[in-house]
Write a protein that holds these residues in place. Structure first.
Motif, mmCIF file in Angstrom:
data_model
loop_
_atom_site.group_PDB
_atom_site.id
_atom_site.type_symbol
_atom_site.label_atom_id
_atom_site.label_comp_id
_atom_site.label_asym_id
_atom_site.label_seq_id
_atom_site.Cartn_x
_atom_site.Cartn_y
_atom_site.Cartn_z
ATOM 1 N N GLN A 180 -28.920 95.220 0.275
ATOM 2 C CA GLN A 180 -29.961 95.923 -0.466
ATOM 3 C C GLN A 180 -30.797 96.454 0.730
ATOM 4 O O GLN A 180 -31.597 95.646 1.254
ATOM 5 C CB GLN A 180 -30.641 95.100 -1.338
ATOM 6 N N LEU A 214 -29.348 92.900 -6.069
ATOM 7 C CA LEU A 214 -30.900 92.950 -6.491
ATOM 8 C C LEU A 214 -31.901 92.430 -5.415
ATOM 9 O O LEU A 214 -31.548 91.463 -4.725
ATOM 10 C CB LEU A 214 -30.916 92.459 -7.852
ATOM 11 N N ALA A 215 -32.923 93.229 -5.096
ATOM 12 C CA ALA A 215 -33.857 92.711 -3.877
ATOM 13 C C ALA A 215 -34.527 91.209 -4.235
ATOM 14 O O ALA A 215 -34.709 90.884 -5.434
ATOM 15 C CB ALA A 215 -34.978 93.812 -3.734
ATOM 16 N N GLU A 245 -24.106 97.119 -5.674
ATOM 17 C CA GLU A 245 -25.412 97.022 -4.980
ATOM 18 C C GLU A 245 -26.172 95.680 -5.377
ATOM 19 O O GLU A 245 -26.543 95.383 -6.708
ATOM 20 C CB GLU A 245 -26.290 98.255 -5.199
ATOM 21 N N TYR A 264 -27.951 90.451 0.071
ATOM 22 C CA TYR A 264 -26.465 90.904 0.368
ATOM 23 C C TYR A 264 -25.713 90.283 -0.760
ATOM 24 O O TYR A 264 -25.892 89.520 -1.166
ATOM 25 C CB TYR A 264 -25.992 90.886 1.938
ATOM 26 N N TYR A 297 -33.872 90.669 2.872
ATOM 27 C CA TYR A 297 -32.592 91.738 2.518
ATOM 28 C C TYR A 297 -31.550 90.899 1.841
ATOM 29 O O TYR A 297 -30.968 90.220 2.433
ATOM 30 C CB TYR A 297 -32.028 92.499 3.709
#
Length: 188
Positions: free
Chosen positions: A108, A6-7, A4, A98, A96
């Motif tokens: 994300q 991180l934003a 995942e 990715y 977003y």
């Protein structure tokens, strides 16, 4: 799939005009960012893992995700200049992060970086009242010229003044008054 990402964070706007604006953000941890833009409402489209979206910085020219959410950027970077916008309209942005490439792209999706900004209105021509005394006084050897700026037309005034000649429709002999606000002015 990749881990995942991180934003991204801190969406900001600059160079805002009537039909364009620059959107910037702080990159999260991932391979790149997908930027979605929607007019008049919050971005509500969520990218689907494993999907590569075609982006175009001209609004409504990239892939649409959901209803009215358009991809304007999909790459590694921190900004995009979005064009083809309407004046006096609020645009909402979601960035977003990715990770991965091609069909192995992982977005994300939970906490995109978001923000909103309105484009500016189209300015109209400033409005002047007809020159009247005491702002107009013409003798054989001198003149006092002026007017009243009633409206700035929706944009800042850069100068005000008069143009004069001994014939109709003057284009030379410009005399700047020096002010940049509405209201009465005159000069000799």
């Amino acid at each position: 799939f990749w881990t995942e990402p991180l934003a991204a964070s801190n969406v900001a706007f600059s160079s805002v005009g009537t039909g364009s604006m620059q959107v910037s953000w702080v990159v999260g941890v991932g391979t790149g960012c997908l930027v979605l833009v929607k007019d008049k409402a919050v971005v509500d489209g969520i990218p689907v893992d494993g999907t590569v979206y075609t982006a175009n910085s001209a609004f409504k020219s990239g892939d649409q995700i959901g209803s009215g959410n358009y991809a304007v950027y999909s790459a590694v970077g921190t900004s995009v200049t979005v064009t083809a916008l309407a004046p006096t309209t609020t645009y909402y942005v979601a960035v977003y992060t990715y990770a991965g490439n091609g069909g192995f792209r992982n977005y994300q999706q939970d906490t995109p970086a978001t923000g909103s900004q309105a484009t500016i209105s189209v300015a109209s021509t400033p409005t002047l009242s007809s020159p009247t005394a005491p702002f107009v006084s013409i003798t054989t050897t001198s003149a006092v010229l002026g007017a009243t700026v009633v409206s700035n037309g929706g944009a800042a005034l850069s100068a005000r003044g008069t143009v004069w000649a001994t014939t109709a429709n003057p284009t030379i002999n410009r005399l700047a008054e020096g002010g940049t606000s509405t209201g009465a002015y005159s000069h000799t």
